[in-house]
Design an enzyme around this catalytic site. Structure first.
Site, PDB file in Angstrom:
ATOM      1  N   THR A  84      -9.966   5.960  -4.639  1.00 36.70           N
ATOM      2  CA  THR A  84      -9.015   5.339  -5.172  1.00 36.70           C
ATOM      3  C   THR A  84      -7.422   5.243  -4.567  1.00 36.70           C
ATOM      4  O   THR A  84      -7.466   5.929  -3.645  1.00 36.70           O
ATOM      5  CB  THR A  84      -8.590   5.808  -6.772  1.00 36.70           C
ATOM      6  OG1 THR A  84      -8.306   7.509  -6.415  1.00 36.70           O
ATOM      7  CG2 THR A  84      -9.869   5.972  -7.618  1.00 36.70           C
ATOM      8  N   ASP A  85      -6.532   4.411  -4.961  1.00 31.96           N
ATOM      9  CA  ASP A  85      -5.240   4.440  -4.548  1.00 31.96           C
ATOM     10  C   ASP A  85      -4.299   5.396  -5.281  1.00 31.96           C
ATOM     11  O   ASP A  85      -5.068   6.051  -6.122  1.00 31.96           O
ATOM     12  CB  ASP A  85      -4.650   3.086  -4.595  1.00 31.96           C
ATOM     13  CG  ASP A  85      -4.488   2.457  -5.881  1.00 31.96           C
ATOM     14  OD1 ASP A  85      -4.654   3.009  -6.761  1.00 31.96           O
ATOM     15  OD2 ASP A  85      -4.491   1.282  -5.977  1.00 31.96           O
ATOM     16  N   PHE A  86      -3.109   5.511  -5.385  1.00 35.53           N
ATOM     17  CA  PHE A  86      -2.251   6.279  -5.880  1.00 35.53           C
ATOM     18  C   PHE A  86      -2.457   6.380  -7.462  1.00 35.53           C
ATOM     19  O   PHE A  86      -1.928   7.158  -8.260  1.00 35.53           O
ATOM     20  CB  PHE A  86      -0.944   6.340  -5.401  1.00 35.53           C
ATOM     21  CG  PHE A  86      -0.271   5.175  -5.786  1.00 35.53           C
ATOM     22  CD1 PHE A  86       0.674   4.872  -7.217  1.00 35.53           C
ATOM     23  CD2 PHE A  86      -0.443   3.868  -4.840  1.00 35.53           C
ATOM     24  CE1 PHE A  86       1.140   3.839  -7.291  1.00 35.53           C
ATOM     25  CE2 PHE A  86       0.214   2.785  -5.264  1.00 35.53           C
ATOM     26  CZ  PHE A  86       1.103   2.657  -6.507  1.00 35.53           C
ATOM     27  N   SER A  87      -2.527   5.030  -8.118  1.00 33.08           N
ATOM     28  CA  SER A  87      -2.703   4.950  -9.328  1.00 33.08           C
ATOM     29  C   SER A  87      -4.155   5.373 -10.159  1.00 33.08           C
ATOM     30  O   SER A  87      -4.161   4.935 -11.335  1.00 33.08           O
ATOM     31  CB  SER A  87      -2.300   3.464  -9.629  1.00 33.08           C
ATOM     32  OG  SER A  87      -3.352   2.590  -9.095  1.00 33.08           O
TER      33      SER A  87
END
Length: 154
Positions: free
Chosen positions: A25-28
């Site tokens: 995943t990314d930061f979100s």
């Protein structure tokens, strides 16, 4: 049709469940777009594995001349987002087999809802990276008799 680490063969092709981890995943908390390529690759590799076609055996020439598969072209539609801890289903279906290529349709879904669709052209290549014809044993293992022959080079 066993369910296991490599997924399972189905009448249509292959299915593999994958879980989304933090690293995907990314930061979100949404799956980073490039990680879907990893999921699709796992689906294709495990499809081959369950068909009795291992990458080591291909490169060692156990089906004829040493060879490998390489993605030549891919069209991807990102339809919806997946999130951390989701369990996704990667489905792989052979659209057609040719003399030097395989055309696959792949889908990543969650709970029956498609998140991503991909059309994948895989080329058969020599150890030197040159296109070559698919050995008969590989074509037969992939169900070659079921598909219209397409002798177009990849």
């Amino acid at each position: 049709m066993e369910d296991g680490l490599a997924g399972r063969l189905t009448p249509a092709g292959h299915e593999l469940f994958v879980r989304v981890y933090f690293e995907d995943t990314d930061f979100s908390g949404v799956v980073y777009h490039a990680r879907y390529l990893h999921f699709l690759e796992r689906g294709r590799s495990d499809f081959l594995r369950l068909k009795g076609i291992g990458h080591r055996a291909l490169s060692a020439g156990e089906f004829g001349a040493p060879m490998a598969f390489a993605v030549r072209h891919m069209e991807i539609d990102f339809l919806r987002s997946a999130r951390i801890d989701d369990v996704l289903l990667v489905s792989t279906v052979t659209r057609s087999l040719g003399g030097a290529r395989i055309l696959l349709d792949q889908t990543v879904s969650r709970g029956g809802e498609a998140l991503l669709t991909a059309k994948v052209k895989v080329a058969v290549i020599s150890p030197e990276g040159k296109p070559m014809r698919m050995p008969t044993a590989v074509s037969e293992a992939l169900g070659g008799a079921r598909y219209k022959s397409d002798n177009t080079a990849a």
